[in-house]
Enzyme design. Structure first.
Site, PDB file in Angstrom:
ATOM      1  N   ASP A   1      72.818  52.429  50.751  1.00  0.00           N
ATOM      2  CA  ASP A   1      74.153  52.000  50.364  1.00  0.00           C
ATOM      3  C   ASP A   1      74.049  51.422  48.957  1.00  0.00           C
ATOM      4  O   ASP A   1      73.367  50.427  48.751  1.00  0.00           O
ATOM      5  CB  ASP A   1      74.640  50.942  51.363  1.00  0.00           C
ATOM      6  CG  ASP A   1      76.012  50.417  51.017  1.00  0.00           C
ATOM      7  OD1 ASP A   1      76.696  51.089  50.232  1.00  0.00           O
ATOM      8  OD2 ASP A   1      76.385  49.355  51.511  1.00  0.00           O
TER       9      ASP A   1
ATOM     10  N   THR B   1      80.487  53.243  46.415  1.00  0.00           N
ATOM     11  CA  THR B   1      79.747  52.311  45.560  1.00  0.00           C
ATOM     12  C   THR B   1      78.720  53.047  44.715  1.00  0.00           C
ATOM     13  O   THR B   1      78.448  52.666  43.589  1.00  0.00           O
ATOM     14  CB  THR B   1      79.017  51.275  46.414  1.00  0.00           C
ATOM     15  OG1 THR B   1      78.367  51.941  47.477  1.00  0.00           O
ATOM     16  CG2 THR B   1      79.984  50.286  46.973  1.00  0.00           C
ATOM     17  N   THR B   2      78.141  54.121  45.282  1.00  0.00           N
ATOM     18  CA  THR B   2      77.122  54.856  44.536  1.00  0.00           C
ATOM     19  C   THR B   2      77.763  55.686  43.441  1.00  0.00           C
ATOM     20  O   THR B   2      77.308  55.691  42.304  1.00  0.00           O
ATOM     21  CB  THR B   2      76.337  55.770  45.490  1.00  0.00           C
ATOM     22  OG1 THR B   2      75.965  55.014  46.629  1.00  0.00           O
ATOM     23  CG2 THR B   2      75.096  56.276  44.825  1.00  0.00           C
TER      24      THR B   2
ATOM     25  N   ASP C   1      81.319  50.264  55.988  1.00  0.00           N
ATOM     26  CA  ASP C   1      81.874  51.295  55.108  1.00  0.00           C
ATOM     27  C   ASP C   1      82.878  52.162  55.857  1.00  0.00           C
ATOM     28  O   ASP C   1      83.955  52.464  55.358  1.00  0.00           O
ATOM     29  CB  ASP C   1      80.758  52.193  54.554  1.00  0.00           C
ATOM     30  CG  ASP C   1      80.110  51.544  53.348  1.00  0.00           C
ATOM     31  OD1 ASP C   1      80.431  50.383  53.096  1.00  0.00           O
ATOM     32  OD2 ASP C   1      79.294  52.197  52.688  1.00  0.00           O
TER      33      ASP C   1
END
Length: 555
Positions: A60, A93-94, A393
């Site tokens: 994550d 987020t990545t 998530d």
């Protein structure tokens, strides 16, 4: 010759001009490269050792960057990015970091040609506006009540995570939890408060498949007197208190002087009668279960167990709120204000089970629960932590869709469409901004490219094929199948992304890139100023006891 003028103190170091730009871009690219391999279903995991020697194994983006300790200021602001993304929409987020890193990377060439940073920024902002317009165009609405669609959506969000291999498991949990807790606020909007009303309980042991969403709540407590009180009650009447069921002590220390011995007996009797009257007030409502956030004295315990009422004491406030939401009770502050409407009757079953070494109380089978507990089981602590992160998530994605039910294609298809459209538009842009605008268009391809890299296919061929398909902004749904690395139609594979996750990703990435490009001076080594002559003073600490009453003056 004049003597050189010293403006800054000699302890300060100052870098300025293009040197700073290059340093910032290098640092941001370094952060993006750490994260890059964790994008997509075929992603690698990172293992981080924290200061205490504990390990975090995750892919994550946010969880990784949260643990990193970074020295460079530009890298720090990149890390902030993924945090904002996580707080705002909970997913992507990545991609935010990869995209921002790429935007800065393509800007480097222009800075070498001595373009002014504001020109690049202007072009980027223009590109962002157009990109969002494209998103609007290709987004398709979804029916929130269509369970299969929703499952596909949440699954494609977790497909990239570690639990993706367990199929529908986590997606099911996330959907159940968020649909349970959703509250209609009118105008067709749903408000889902994940933080307050969804509790994730991690119990090592059992298998992942045993995880479930309880139609109610569970908490780590046992009844006060285990032998005497019932541990299983069907359709319990529940009373929730947040006051102690014990003799009221004075606020601050009170001394009572007794002259006669009988007075002592009277005093004790008063205490007993006080507690008895408290309990009688509660028992008037014939509850089966009394839960209080504070203490419960032995005497009160005796009265309650004599009446066949189970009691639980010292419960956390947050847990109490959840129980109230689940069974429809009202938390009462004083027993004498109890009303029939405050009694919770919505629960179907109260029971205490022993899981592992500990006792857990379950209040389940609620009629219309507005709070729930997700019970996660799994082999080890690390595994559970990772599953919990994935669940967070997934729940965020489910919540986003309930709030804004629109989809865009996943698998890099969106980015490719945006990129193709921007490339077309760039020809109509006049002046010097055209080139950075085109570069921004190319930068969007970073996401499908990274996906292809992580699958280990021939990147150049795949990308050329995709660019060919997307050439005129058509075939908006063609992207990369993250498992095999082949080009495929995202509609058939049900690989979706939530619209507001994508929009937020683009906004955050480009705005951050602009901010980092605008920095042209870094001054470091600034000391905190202290008043002359003042040594470091120790802060005074107020104890809990003397926070509210004045200092007691000795006589």
């Amino acid at each position: 010759m004049h003597a050189p003028v010293l403006v800054l103190k000699d302890t300060l170091t100052r870098e300025s001009g293009t040197k700073v730009h290059h340093a910032n871009i290098q640092a941001s690219k370094a952060v993006a490269d750490i994260i890059r391999t964790t994008l997509g279903p075929r992603s690698m995991l990172k293992m981080l050792l924290d200061a205490a020697g504990g390990i975090v194994v995750t892919n994550d983006g946010n969880a990784i960057l949260r643990e990193l300790d970074v020295a460079h200021p530009a890298a720090k602001s990149m890390i902030e990015l993924s945090r904002t993304q996580d707080e705002e929409v909970g997913d992507g987020t990545t991609s935010v970091i990869v995209l921002a890193g790429e935007m800065l990377h393509v800007a480097e060439a222009f800075i070498d040609k001595s373009y002014h940073p504001t020109v690049i920024c202007r072009a980027y902002i223009k590109a962002l506006e157009d990109a969002l317009a494209v998103l609007e165009k290709i987004a398709m609405p979804i029916d929130v009540n269509d369970r299969a669609k929703m499952l596909g959506l949440v699954k494609s969000c977790i497909g990239t995570k570690f639990t993706g291999q367990f199929g529908d498991l986590i997606a099911d949990l996330a959907l159940d939890a968020t649909t349970t807790v959703g509250v209609d606020i009118g105008q067709g909007l749903r408000e889902v408060d994940i933080k307050k009303y969804i509790k994730v309980e991690k119990l090592p042991g059992g298998q992942l498949e045993d995880s479930k969403v309880l139609k109610g709540v569970m908490f780590n407590k046992d009844v006060v007197v285990a032998g005497k009180m019932k541990r299983k009650i069907i359709n319990p009447r529940i009373i929730l208190l947040d006051c102690p069921l014990e003799y009221k002590k004075g606020e601050n220390q009170t001394n009572a002087e007794l002259v006669r011995e009988e007075d002592w007996g009277v005093l004790l009797k008063m205490e007993e009668e006080y507690i008895e009257s408290l309990c009688m007030q509660i028992l008037k409502f014939k509850p089966d279960l009394v839960i209080t956030e504070k203490g419960l004295s032995d005497l009160a315990c005796h009265y309650l167990s004599k009446a066949g009422v189970s009691a639980i004491r010292r419960l956390r406030k947050t847990d109490n709120n959840r129980i109230a939401k689940a069974c429809g009770a009202v938390i009462v502050n004083r027993p004498d204000e109890l009303q029939e409407t405050d009694v919770g009757t919505g629960a179907g079953l109260f029971e205490v089970k022993k899981i592992g070494d500990e006792f857990f109380a379950f209040i389940v089978d609620c009629a219309d629960p507005k709070a729930c507990t997700v019970l996660l089981r799994g082999a080890s602590k690390d595994l559970l932590n990772e599953v919990e992160r994935n669940l967070q998530d997934a729940m965020s994605v489910a919540r986003n869709i309930l709030k804004n039910p629109r989809l865009v294609p996943g698998g890099g298809a969106t980015e490719l469409t945006v990129s193709a459209t921007l490339k077309q538009k760039s020809s109509s842009i006049e002046g010097i901004e055209k080139w950075p605008y085109e570069a921004a268009a190319v930068a969007f391809e970073a996401i499908p490219r990274t996906l292809a890299q992580n699958c280990g296919v021939n990147v150049i061929r795949t990308m050329t094929a995709l660019q060919g398909k997307h050439a005129n902004g058509e075939n908006a749904w063609v992207g990369i199948d993250g498992n095999t690395g082949e080009t495929a139609d995202m509609k058939e594979l049900q690989i979706w992304d939530a619209y507001n996750v994508k929009a937020q990703t683009f906004k955050t990435a480009i705005e951050a890139a602009c901010m980092l490009l605008r920095i042209d001076d870094i001054v470091s080594g600034i000391k905190k100023k202290q008043a002359p002559g003042a040594g470091p003073s120790k802060p005074t600490i107020e104890q809990e006891g003397d926070a509210d009453n004045e200092q007691i003056i000795p006589e």
